[in-house]
Scaffold this motif. Structure first.
Motif, PDB file in Angstrom:
ATOM      1  N   GLY A  39      -8.212   8.848   0.256  1.00 48.81           N
ATOM      2  CA  GLY A  39      -7.926   7.433   0.452  1.00 48.81           C
ATOM      3  C   GLY A  39      -8.392   6.897   1.790  1.00 48.81           C
ATOM      4  O   GLY A  39      -8.660   5.693   1.924  1.00 48.81           O
ATOM      5  N   ILE A  40      -8.508   7.761   2.787  1.00 48.75           N
ATOM      6  CA  ILE A  40      -8.998   7.326   4.097  1.00 48.75           C
ATOM      7  C   ILE A  40     -10.441   6.845   4.012  1.00 48.75           C
ATOM      8  O   ILE A  40     -10.876   6.004   4.783  1.00 48.75           O
ATOM      9  CB  ILE A  40      -8.862   8.471   5.124  1.00 48.75           C
ATOM     10  N   ASN A  80      -5.568   4.680   2.407  1.00 55.74           N
ATOM     11  CA  ASN A  80      -6.315   3.423   2.549  1.00 55.74           C
ATOM     12  C   ASN A  80      -5.893   2.668   3.806  1.00 55.74           C
ATOM     13  O   ASN A  80      -6.750   2.149   4.544  1.00 55.74           O
ATOM     14  CB  ASN A  80      -6.078   2.520   1.343  1.00 55.74           C
ATOM     15  N   ILE A  81      -4.584   2.607   4.050  1.00 60.90           N
ATOM     16  CA  ILE A  81      -4.083   1.917   5.246  1.00 60.90           C
ATOM     17  C   ILE A  81      -4.574   2.623   6.505  1.00 60.90           C
ATOM     18  O   ILE A  81      -4.996   1.985   7.477  1.00 60.90           O
ATOM     19  CB  ILE A  81      -2.542   1.849   5.239  1.00 60.90           C
ATOM     20  N   SER A 122     -13.781  -2.158  -5.532  1.00 65.49           N
ATOM     21  CA  SER A 122     -14.453  -1.098  -4.773  1.00 65.49           C
ATOM     22  C   SER A 122     -13.769   0.243  -4.937  1.00 65.49           C
ATOM     23  O   SER A 122     -14.401   1.298  -4.775  1.00 65.49           O
ATOM     24  CB  SER A 122     -14.523  -1.473  -3.291  1.00 65.49           C
ATOM     25  N   ARG A 123     -12.479   0.222  -5.257  1.00 65.40           N
ATOM     26  CA  ARG A 123     -11.735   1.469  -5.425  1.00 65.40           C
ATOM     27  C   ARG A 123     -12.314   2.318  -6.572  1.00 65.40           C
ATOM     28  O   ARG A 123     -12.209   3.549  -6.561  1.00 65.40           O
ATOM     29  CB  ARG A 123     -10.270   1.111  -5.705  1.00 65.40           C
ATOM     30  N   GLY A 153      -5.200  -1.311  -6.255  1.00 64.92           N
ATOM     31  CA  GLY A 153      -6.366  -0.482  -6.534  1.00 64.92           C
ATOM     32  C   GLY A 153      -6.037   1.000  -6.561  1.00 64.92           C
ATOM     33  O   GLY A 153      -6.455   1.723  -7.471  1.00 64.92           O
ATOM     34  N   ALA A 154      -5.273   1.474  -5.562  1.00 61.52           N
ATOM     35  CA  ALA A 154      -4.935   2.891  -5.478  1.00 61.52           C
ATOM     36  C   ALA A 154      -4.062   3.323  -6.652  1.00 61.52           C
ATOM     37  O   ALA A 154      -4.276   4.390  -7.247  1.00 61.52           O
ATOM     38  CB  ALA A 154      -4.230   3.189  -4.155  1.00 61.52           C
ATOM     39  N   MET A 155      -3.076   2.512  -7.004  1.00 62.78           N
ATOM     40  CA  MET A 155      -2.167   2.889  -8.084  1.00 62.78           C
ATOM     41  C   MET A 155      -2.867   2.872  -9.442  1.00 62.78           C
ATOM     42  O   MET A 155      -2.656   3.763 -10.269  1.00 62.78           O
ATOM     43  CB  MET A 155      -0.962   1.947  -8.110  1.00 62.78           C
TER      44      MET A 155
END
Length: 227
Positions: A39-40, A80-81, A122-123, A153-155
């Motif tokens: 996620g980074i 992501n954060i 984009s995810r 997006g992540a979920m």
């Protein structure tokens, strides 16, 4: 190594038995760590194996699909954060000349054209995922907006992958138990053929190998001459 040992090593049952000895929490933590790093914005992270392991545990009733999605999705979102802040700080440390060649203008253009929804889009595409994670702050997107859309997006991405790993993982197990001897025999046959070919190449006389190289060189020279 005898036939019995080989089949034991290649046995999926051994892997499943080993997996049964693990606490589902350990599998969730490993999966979360891998998805956090992914996620980074780190490219090429092998996230499939831990997600498959979690899917198998769901299939065995050791955990639930919802738990697996939540563990992985939240970890990926936190990554992501982290990428948002790491990228923003990193951009400020780079000279303007280098920053201008890293695609920040393109990210700004996408955001101006499609809005924050591009963070979700984009995810799902590896080629543009990393730039939008690392350049979002430098492109001017507020953290609250980014956090909201990156969460979606992540979920959604994690839910799709984890559901697929759970469903197809169980299908794979069923197919393996039905056709495992054919698979093992095929693998051994392929290894035997490769070993035979490599052995023949090592024993090939130097003159014969040299003739092949000369012939190849002549073909390449002819092609270059025609060009």
């Amino acid at each position: 190594m005898d036939w019995h040992t080989i089949t034991q090593v290649l046995s999926l049952d051994n892997f499943l038995n080993w997996l049964n000895t693990l606490d589902p929490l350990v599998v969730h933590l490993i999966n979360a760590l891998v998805l956090f790093i992914e996620g980074i914005g780190v490219p090429g992270v092998p996230f499939e194996p831990p997600m498959l392991a979690a899917g198998i545990l769901v299939h065995q009733g050791k955990t639930t699909l919802i738990e697996s999605i939540l563990w992985g999705g939240v970890a990926n979102w936190l990554g992501n954060i982290g990428g948002y802040y790491l990228g923003g700080r990193g951009m400020r440390m780079l000279p303007e000349r280098i920053r201008g060649s890293m695609g920040i203008k393109e990210v700004r253009g996408w955001l101006a054209r499609y809005g924050a929804w591009v963070v979700i889009i984009s995810r799902w595409f590896g080629a543009i995922r990393t730039p939008f994670i690392l350049y979002a702050q430098a492109a001017g997107m507020p953290i609250r907006t980014y956090a909201l859309y990156s969460f979606v997006g992540a979920m959604s991405w994690t839910a799709a992958w984890q559901t697929g790993m759970w469903y197809f993982g169980s299908v794979f197990i069923e197919l393996w138990h039905k056709y495992q001897w054919y698979v093992i025999g095929g693998v051994l046959l392929i290894l035997g053929v490769v070993y035979f070919i490599m052995t023949r190449r090592r024993k090939k006389p130097g003159g014969e190998a040299g003739a092949e190289k000369t012939g190849l060189k002549e073909v390449l020279d002819t092609v270059e001459g025609k060009e």
